[in-house]
Write a protein that holds these residues in place. Structure first.
Motif, PDB file in Angstrom:
ATOM      1  N   UNK A  93      45.828   9.292  15.258  1.00 49.99           N
ATOM      2  CA  UNK A  93      45.236   9.742  13.991  1.00 49.99           C
ATOM      3  C   UNK A  93      43.715   9.517  14.011  1.00 49.99           C
ATOM      4  N   UNK A  94      43.296   8.338  14.486  1.00 49.69           N
ATOM      5  CA  UNK A  94      41.876   7.973  14.464  1.00 49.69           C
ATOM      6  C   UNK A  94      41.044   8.821  15.426  1.00 49.69           C
ATOM      7  N   UNK A  95      41.722   9.406  16.409  1.00 55.81           N
ATOM      8  CA  UNK A  95      41.060  10.308  17.353  1.00 55.81           C
ATOM      9  C   UNK A  95      40.341  11.453  16.607  1.00 55.81           C
ATOM     10  N   UNK A  96      40.961  11.914  15.504  1.00 57.52           N
ATOM     11  CA  UNK A  96      40.388  13.039  14.753  1.00 57.52           C
ATOM     12  C   UNK A  96      38.999  12.689  14.203  1.00 57.52           C
ATOM     13  N   UNK A  97      38.846  11.441  13.756  1.00 57.16           N
ATOM     14  CA  UNK A  97      37.547  11.003  13.235  1.00 57.16           C
ATOM     15  C   UNK A  97      36.503  11.032  14.347  1.00 57.16           C
ATOM     16  N   UNK A  98      36.875  10.515  15.508  1.00 59.85           N
ATOM     17  CA  UNK A  98      35.938  10.515  16.633  1.00 59.85           C
ATOM     18  C   UNK A  98      35.544  11.948  17.006  1.00 59.85           C
ATOM     19  N   UNK A  99      36.536  12.845  17.043  1.00 58.56           N
ATOM     20  CA  UNK A  99      36.246  14.229  17.440  1.00 58.56           C
ATOM     21  C   UNK A  99      35.284  14.906  16.470  1.00 58.56           C
ATOM     22  N   UNK A 100      35.446  14.638  15.175  1.00 58.70           N
ATOM     23  CA  UNK A 100      34.550  15.226  14.172  1.00 58.70           C
ATOM     24  C   UNK A 100      33.127  14.662  14.323  1.00 58.70           C
ATOM     25  N   UNK A 101      33.052  13.341  14.534  1.00 58.68           N
ATOM     26  CA  UNK A 101      31.737  12.701  14.734  1.00 58.68           C
ATOM     27  C   UNK A 101      31.085  13.269  15.998  1.00 58.68           C
ATOM     28  N   UNK A 102      31.890  13.450  17.019  1.00 57.34           N
ATOM     29  CA  UNK A 102      31.399  13.988  18.301  1.00 57.34           C
ATOM     30  C   UNK A 102      30.827  15.399  18.114  1.00 57.34           C
TER      31      UNK A 102
ATOM     32  N   UNK B 190      27.486  15.108  16.450  1.00 55.07           N
ATOM     33  CA  UNK B 190      26.536  14.547  17.423  1.00 55.07           C
ATOM     34  C   UNK B 190      26.057  15.624  18.390  1.00 55.07           C
ATOM     35  N   UNK B 191      26.970  16.481  18.818  1.00 54.98           N
ATOM     36  CA  UNK B 191      26.593  17.562  19.744  1.00 54.98           C
ATOM     37  C   UNK B 191      25.569  18.493  19.083  1.00 54.98           C
ATOM     38  N   UNK B 192      25.767  18.777  17.796  1.00 53.48           N
ATOM     39  CA  UNK B 192      24.804  19.598  17.061  1.00 53.48           C
ATOM     40  C   UNK B 192      23.444  18.914  16.971  1.00 53.48           C
ATOM     41  N   UNK B 193      23.474  17.580  16.816  1.00 50.04           N
ATOM     42  CA  UNK B 193      22.239  16.811  16.647  1.00 50.04           C
ATOM     43  C   UNK B 193      21.589  16.463  17.991  1.00 50.04           C
TER      44      UNK B 193
ATOM     45  N   UNK C 235      24.270  11.155  21.077  1.00 49.78           N
ATOM     46  CA  UNK C 235      25.631  10.715  21.406  1.00 49.78           C
ATOM     47  C   UNK C 235      26.367  10.335  20.121  1.00 49.78           C
ATOM     48  N   UNK C 236      27.713  10.305  20.148  1.00 35.95           N
ATOM     49  CA  UNK C 236      28.446   9.894  18.938  1.00 35.95           C
ATOM     50  C   UNK C 236      28.096   8.477  18.509  1.00 35.95           C
ATOM     51  N   UNK C 237      27.833   7.593  19.479  1.00 37.89           N
ATOM     52  CA  UNK C 237      27.476   6.221  19.093  1.00 37.89           C
ATOM     53  C   UNK C 237      26.109   6.189  18.420  1.00 37.89           C
ATOM     54  N   UNK C 238      25.170   7.006  18.888  1.00 33.39           N
ATOM     55  CA  UNK C 238      23.853   7.063  18.231  1.00 33.39           C
ATOM     56  C   UNK C 238      23.986   7.599  16.808  1.00 33.39           C
ATOM     57  N   UNK C 239      24.858   8.586  16.631  1.00 31.08           N
ATOM     58  CA  UNK C 239      25.073   9.150  15.296  1.00 31.08           C
ATOM     59  C   UNK C 239      25.682   8.108  14.360  1.00 31.08           C
TER      60      UNK C 239
ATOM     61  N   UNK D  38      17.625   4.816  16.533  1.00 33.11           N
ATOM     62  CA  UNK D  38      16.544   4.666  15.550  1.00 33.11           C
ATOM     63  C   UNK D  38      15.746   5.954  15.389  1.00 33.11           C
ATOM     64  N   UNK D  39      15.806   6.837  16.386  1.00 32.29           N
ATOM     65  CA  UNK D  39      15.057   8.101  16.319  1.00 32.29           C
ATOM     66  C   UNK D  39      15.881   9.246  15.740  1.00 32.29           C
ATOM     67  N   UNK D  40      17.158   9.004  15.482  1.00 31.23           N
ATOM     68  CA  UNK D  40      18.035  10.068  14.958  1.00 31.23           C
ATOM     69  C   UNK D  40      17.874  10.127  13.442  1.00 31.23           C
ATOM     70  N   UNK D  41      17.365  11.225  12.950  1.00 31.35           N
ATOM     71  CA  UNK D  41      17.153  11.391  11.515  1.00 31.35           C
ATOM     72  C   UNK D  41      18.262  12.258  10.915  1.00 31.35           C
ATOM     73  N   UNK D  42      18.836  11.811   9.829  1.00 29.15           N
ATOM     74  CA  UNK D  42      19.939  12.536   9.189  1.00 29.15           C
ATOM     75  C   UNK D  42      19.508  13.049   7.819  1.00 29.15           C
ATOM     76  N   UNK D  43      19.822  14.300   7.537  1.00 29.43           N
ATOM     77  CA  UNK D  43      19.527  14.880   6.223  1.00 29.43           C
ATOM     78  C   UNK D  43      20.580  14.397   5.224  1.00 29.43           C
ATOM     79  N   UNK D  44      20.305  14.503   3.922  1.00 30.24           N
ATOM     80  CA  UNK D  44      21.323  14.157   2.927  1.00 30.24           C
ATOM     81  C   UNK D  44      22.616  14.949   3.137  1.00 30.24           C
TER      82      UNK D  44
END
Length: 345
Positions: free
Chosen positions: A245-254, A257-260, A263-267, A298-304
């Motif tokens: 089940x938790x795999x789905x969360x990782x895949x969405x974060x991944x 991260x690919x768009x940004x 890496x998923x850990x940086x995100x 620290x360099x990854x900027x996220x919009x609202x």
């Protein structure tokens, strides 16, 4: 790289730390066998020279060996101590193989003296009660910590895994500089009561396990790397019935991260950083390349909009399994008896 790590004020008492810290537990304990001392000292030196100067340990890591390692690392180069904000903890002891939580004054003092000796220091920058002793009023524990501040043995006081009411009662005795808590995309329960309480009182927030104990670095395949002695093997979230089940969360974060183009850990780390300038995550690692990647967050900027998207996929019901199993009872959100009940022995 040093320029990338800004400084933040932690709490209202004057402590200033690097905006990201380094959790040192995994170097010596709980995540499999201890790592080679020379490699870990090199990593600690690399972190400090990179601008990550907030180092986190505890007397229970090892037990004791992680504090000894940090003491050696700081002694190995002259002038290092002045550039470091060192946090350690007391409160969990093992007696005859049994885990015990203690906050009585004699224990607080003895634990502090022992940590100072192992760390080869005269003063600890930030001293946390690692878990709350539910038998001892928090006012009593804080009273002894206040004495240690007055004696110059510690500079600032912290709590870990305390309830909102315990934090308030402690802060009334002596200002609490920081509360350490588990906060990440898969542990968000602290947002309801603990984080607002800290903010109301001007207490800094230190987020441990901001990468979900490595889950946001590797996803479900992380379990394949668990070695003998890695306590994560027993955590409910890594059990097969929950991991799928938790795999789905990782895949969405991944995907995000690919768009940004990170890496998923940086995100995942960037999400914690975006909670505010009063929050300092302390990801742990034993590898320089992973450390460098964490600093890159620290360099990854996220919009609202991106924050909202992450929070919608990491909502309360998104993760299956508790943070700990029953045998690793955490005293999470612990309260203590009223001061009137205390009879000093």
């Amino acid at each position: 790289m040093a320029a990338a790590v800004k400084r933040i004020k932690l709490g209202s008492q004057g402590l200033e730390v690097s905006a990201q810290g380094l959790g040192c537990m995994g170097m010596s304990a709980f995540y499999g066998p201890p790592k080679p001392e020379s490699d870990m000292i090199a990593l600690i030196h690399h972190a400090i020279s990179s601008g990550v100067t907030f180092l986190d340990t505890s007397d229970i890591y090892g037990p004791h060996t992680n504090e000894i390692l940090l003491g050696k690392a700081l002694k190995a180069r002259s002038g290092l101590r002045e550039n470091v904000e060192l946090a350690t903890k007391f409160g969990i002891s093992f007696q005859d193989g049994k885990r015990e939580i203690r906050g009585d004054p004699a224990y607080v003092r003895a634990a502090c003296e022992a940590s100072l000796k192992r760390l080869q220091l005269d003063c600890i920058d930030l001293y946390y009660q690692h878990r709350i002793d539910t038998k001892v009023p928090i006012e009593v524990t804080m009273g002894e910590l206040k004495k240690l501040v007055e004696e110059g043995k510690i500079k600032y006081i912290g709590l870990s895994e305390a309830s909102a009411s315990t934090i308030r009662r402690a802060h009334a005795v002596h200002p609490v500089t920081a509360v350490q808590l588990e906060w990440s995309l898969w542990s968000r329960d602290v947002e309801e009561e603990i984080v607002p309480t800290c903010r109301e009182l001007g207490i800094g927030i230190v987020a441990y396990s901001p990468l979900g104990r490595g889950f946001f670095s590797s996803g479900p395949k992380l379990v394949e790397s668990f070695t003998e002695g890695d306590f994560r093997k027993h955590l409910p979230r890594f059990q097969p019935e929950n991991l799928d089940h938790n795999r789905q969360l990782f895949e969405r974060v991944n995907e995000i991260a690919a768009r940004k183009q990170c890496t998923p850990s940086q995100l995942a780390l960037a999400w914690v950083h975006h909670q505010g300038d009063d929050v300092c995550p302390i990801p742990g690692t034993t590898k320089i390349e992973n450390f460098n990647q964490n600093v890159g967050a620290l360099s990854v900027k996220l919009t609202p909009e991106e924050m909202a998207e992450l929070e919608s996929i990491a909502s309360a019901g998104a993760v299956k399994g508790d943070r700990y199993d029953g045998s690793m009872f955490t005293h999470k959100n612990s309260d203590t008896p009223p001061l009137s009940s205390w009879k000093a022995t």
